[in-house]
Design a protein around this motif. Structure first.
Motif, short mmCIF file in Angstrom:
data_model
loop_
_atom_site.label_atom_id
_atom_site.label_comp_id
_atom_site.label_asym_id
_atom_site.label_seq_id
_atom_site.Cartn_x
_atom_site.Cartn_y
_atom_site.Cartn_z
N LYS A 147 0.81 -1.23 0.00
CA LYS A 147 0.00 0.00 0.00
C LYS A 147 0.83 1.27 0.00
CE LYS A 147 -3.56 -2.67 0.26
NZ LYS A 147 -4.33 -2.94 -0.98
N LEU A 148 2.15 1.14 0.09
CA LEU A 148 3.03 2.31 0.13
C LEU A 148 3.69 2.52 -1.22
CD1 LEU A 148 4.74 1.68 3.58
CD2 LEU A 148 2.81 3.18 3.11
N SER A 149 4.14 3.74 -1.46
CA SER A 149 4.82 4.08 -2.71
C SER A 149 6.29 3.69 -2.62
CB SER A 149 4.70 5.58 -2.99
OG SER A 149 3.35 5.97 -3.07
N TYR A 150 6.86 3.37 -3.77
CA TYR A 150 8.31 3.10 -3.85
C TYR A 150 9.05 4.41 -4.10
CZ TYR A 150 6.98 -1.82 -4.30
OH TYR A 150 6.47 -3.07 -4.08
N PRO A 151 10.32 4.52 -3.62
CA PRO A 151 11.01 3.53 -2.80
C PRO A 151 10.40 3.50 -1.40
CG PRO A 151 12.32 5.53 -2.91
CD PRO A 151 11.15 5.72 -3.84
N LEU A 152 10.51 2.33 -0.77
CA LEU A 152 10.02 2.18 0.60
C LEU A 152 11.10 1.46 1.40
CD1 LEU A 152 9.14 -1.06 0.75
CD2 LEU A 152 7.13 -0.20 -0.43
N TRP A 153 10.83 1.26 2.67
CA TRP A 153 11.78 0.60 3.56
C TRP A 153 11.16 -0.68 4.06
CZ3 TRP A 153 16.68 1.76 3.77
CH2 TRP A 153 17.47 1.30 4.82
N ILE A 154 11.90 -1.79 3.99
CA ILE A 154 11.42 -3.06 4.51
C ILE A 154 12.40 -3.56 5.55
CG2 ILE A 154 12.52 -4.33 2.59
CD1 ILE A 154 10.25 -6.42 2.87
N ARG A 155 11.87 -4.11 6.66
CA ARG A 155 12.76 -4.63 7.69
C ARG A 155 12.02 -5.59 8.60
NH1 ARG A 155 15.51 -1.60 12.04
NH2 ARG A 155 15.24 -3.60 13.07
N ASP A 156 12.80 -6.36 9.34
CA ASP A 156 12.27 -7.18 10.43
C ASP A 156 11.88 -6.24 11.57
OD1 ASP A 156 11.74 -9.11 12.33
OD2 ASP A 156 13.84 -9.62 12.68
N TYR A 157 10.74 -6.50 12.22
CA TYR A 157 10.31 -5.60 13.29
C TYR A 157 10.13 -6.32 14.62
CZ TYR A 157 5.56 -7.42 12.38
OH TYR A 157 4.46 -8.23 12.21
N PHE A 168 16.18 -3.09 3.97
CA PHE A 168 16.50 -2.86 2.56
C PHE A 168 15.55 -1.79 2.03
CE2 PHE A 168 15.92 -4.36 -1.99
CZ PHE A 168 17.13 -3.83 -2.43
N MET A 169 16.02 -1.04 1.03
CA MET A 169 15.18 -0.05 0.38
C MET A 169 14.89 -0.49 -1.06
SD MET A 169 15.80 3.98 -0.50
CE MET A 169 16.75 3.55 -1.98
N PRO A 170 13.82 -1.28 -1.28
CA PRO A 170 13.48 -1.66 -2.65
C PRO A 170 12.89 -0.47 -3.42
CG PRO A 170 11.85 -2.51 -1.11
CD PRO A 170 12.92 -1.89 -0.29
N LYS A 171 13.31 -0.36 -4.67
CA LYS A 171 12.82 0.73 -5.52
C LYS A 171 11.63 0.30 -6.36
CE LYS A 171 17.39 2.83 -5.76
NZ LYS A 171 18.53 3.20 -6.64
N ASN A 172 11.36 -1.01 -6.36
CA ASN A 172 10.21 -1.53 -7.10
C ASN A 172 9.84 -2.90 -6.53
OD1 ASN A 172 12.00 -3.51 -8.41
ND2 ASN A 172 12.73 -1.75 -9.59
N TYR A 173 8.77 -3.48 -7.04
CA TYR A 173 8.28 -4.75 -6.50
C TYR A 173 9.24 -5.90 -6.78
CZ TYR A 173 5.30 -8.74 -5.48
OH TYR A 173 4.80 -9.90 -4.97
N GLU A 174 9.91 -5.88 -7.91
CA GLU A 174 10.84 -6.97 -8.23
C GLU A 174 11.98 -7.02 -7.22
OE1 GLU A 174 10.39 -9.36 -10.48
OE2 GLU A 174 8.43 -8.41 -10.71
N GLN A 175 12.49 -5.87 -6.83
CA GLN A 175 13.55 -5.84 -5.81
C GLN A 175 13.02 -6.32 -4.46
OE1 GLN A 175 15.35 -1.94 -5.64
NE2 GLN A 175 16.37 -2.17 -7.62
N LEU A 176 11.79 -5.97 -4.14
CA LEU A 176 11.19 -6.41 -2.89
C LEU A 176 11.06 -7.93 -2.86
CD1 LEU A 176 8.29 -4.72 -1.00
CD2 LEU A 176 8.26 -7.17 -1.33
#
Length: 357
Positions: A147-157, A168-176
C-alpha cells in the motif's frame, strides 16, 4: 576506599563497553568502580579487552537458569548497582527486578516500545512516525497488497532487533520480491515510507518523572557499510553532536505520548531514533530502552550520561548540573573505526590535498 561494584549486562557489546569507558572518564567515578560484566559472549573480544574486572558467560535472559545464575553472580560479587543494556534484558529486569540499584524503565512503557510495531501503534494518529504497514510473505506474493509508494523501507520488526536486521530499500516490486527470497527465515516484515533525511538519535535521561538531561546526535556514515545492502550496519563510523531543539521536542513528545497511555512515571535512560522526511520533519523510527554507542562520544564532549546515571543511583543527584544539555561546536565530528576507539573532534576541518596534521 571501597569501590562501587557495578554489574554491566551485555558486557561484550559495543554499547556496554562505551558505558564503561564513559565512567572511566568521569571525575566522580574514574578509578572508583569495580566492573562485573555478564554476557552470552558471542563477541569474545569484549572478554579480553580489559575493561572489566570479571566477565561471566551467562545464558540468555529467557533461559530457565538465567535468574539463578545472575543472582549467584550478584551475591558472590556483592553487587550494589547495575546498568542493563540488551533491550529484552532491560524489559526482563523492569518486570522482574533484582535487589540492586538500577534505573528501572517503567515495565509497560518498555513493553510498548520494544518492537517497532508496538511503538507505531502507540503513536498512531500523532504524525510522529512514518507511514507503515505490516505484512507477511504470503500476502507479499501479490504486488497489489503493498500500500506504500516506492522507494520504501522493509525490515524485520521483532522485539530487540538491532543493526538494521532485514533492512533494505526496494525501488520496485521486483527488488522487494528478491529481498524476501534472500531473507527466507523472516516471516513477517514492516514496510514503511522511505525517509531520505538525516539519521538522528536523541538521548533522554529521566528520574522519577523529571527530565534531567538530553543530547542529540546525527549518524552520517556506518562501519562496513559496503557489506550491507541497506548501507546501514547499526554502527556509526562518522557522526556529529547537534544543537537541535526541534529534534529534542519531537523525541520528548513521543515519549510523553506513550507514557501518558501507560499511566506510569517515566524513569531511566532511553534513546529515540528519528529520521527526517522529504520536508526535513523528524519522524520517530524507534525508541531504545538503553544506551547506544554514542554514549562515550557524548562523554568525550562533556555530556556524560553514564556518569549522571551513576550519580542518581549513588544518591548524588545534586551533583548533576541543572542545564538540560551542552552546547556543542557547530563543526564537531565523531569518528569510529573497527580497530580503534571513538574519536571526538570539537573543531573539525577536512584535510585538503597537500595539507597535513
Amino acid at each position: 576506599m571501597e569501590k562501587y561494584r557495578i554489574l554491566v549486562t551485555g558486557a561484550c557489546g559495543v554499547t556496554s563497553r562505551s558505558v564503561v569507558r564513559s565512567l572511566n572518564k568521569s571525575k566522580y567515578f574514574k578509578n572508583k568502580c569495580l566492573f562485573i560484566g555478564t554476557d552470552v559472549c558471542y563477541n569474545e573480544y569484549g572478554i579480553y579487552e580489559g575493561l572489566y574486572d570479571k566477565v561471566y558467560r551467562v545464558p540468555k535472559f529467557s533461559a530457565s537458569n538465567y535468574r539463578a545464575i545472575m543472582q549467584q553472580i550478584i551475591d558472590e560479587n556483592n553487587i550494589e548497582y547495575a546498568i542493563i543494556i540488551p533491550e529484552p534484558e532491560v524489559l526482563y529486569w523492569s518486570e522482574h527486578p533484582f535487589n540492586v540499584k538500577f534505573l528501572q524503565i517503567p515495565p509497560i512503557f518498555a513493553k510498548s516500545v520494544l518492537s517497532k510495531l508496538n511503538l507505531y501503534k502507540q503513536l498512531e494518529g500523532t504524525g510522529l512516525t512514518p507511514k507503515y504497514q505490516t505484512i507477511d510473505k504470503v500476502t507479499l506474493s501479490d504486488a497489489n497488497n503493498v500500500k506504500l509508494s516506492y522507494p520504501l523501507w522493509i525490515r524485520d520488526y521483532s522485539e530487540g532487533t538491532t543493526s538494521g536486521m532485514g533492512s533494505f530499500m526496494p525501488k520496485n516490486y521486483e527488488q522487494l520480491k528478491a529481498w524476501l527470497t534472500i531473507n527466507d527465515k523472516i516471516d513477517t516484515f514492516m514496510l514503511s515510507e522511505y525517509l531520505p533525511g538525516r539519521n538522528l538519535a536523541c538521548f533522554l535521561l529521566y528520574h522519577e518523572g523529571k527530565l534531567l538531561k538530553y543530547g542529540v546526535a546525527e549518524r552520517i556514515e556506518y562501519l562496513m557499510a559496503k557489506v550491507a545492502v541497506s548501507k546501514i550496519t547499526g554502527n556509526t563510523s562518522k557522526g556529529k553532536l547537534l544543537n537541535d531543539e526541534n529534534v529534542f521536542h519531537v523525541a520528548k513528545q513521543a515519549v510523553e505520548e506513550v507514557i501518558n497511555q501507560t499511566g506510569e512515571t517515566m524513569n531511566g535512560l532511553i534513546v529515540v531514533d528519528l529520521k527526517e522526511d522529504n520536508y526535513n520533519t523528524p519522524k520517530v523510527t524507534e525508541i531504545n530502552i538503553r544506551h547506544v554507542a554514542f554514549t562515550s562520544s557524548f562523554a568525550n564532549a562533556g555530556l556524560n550520561f553514564s556518569e549522571y546515571q551513576m550519580l542518581i543511583l549513588t544518591g548524588q543527584k545534586q551533583l548533576i548540573s541543572n542545564s538540560l544539555t551542552n552546547i556543542f561546536p557547530e563543526n564537531n565530528i565523531i569518528l569510529r573505526d573497527v580497530d580503534g576507539l571513538p574519536i571526538y573532534q570539537s573543531h573539525y576541518k577536512q584535510l585538503q590535498i597537500g595539507e597535513y596534521i
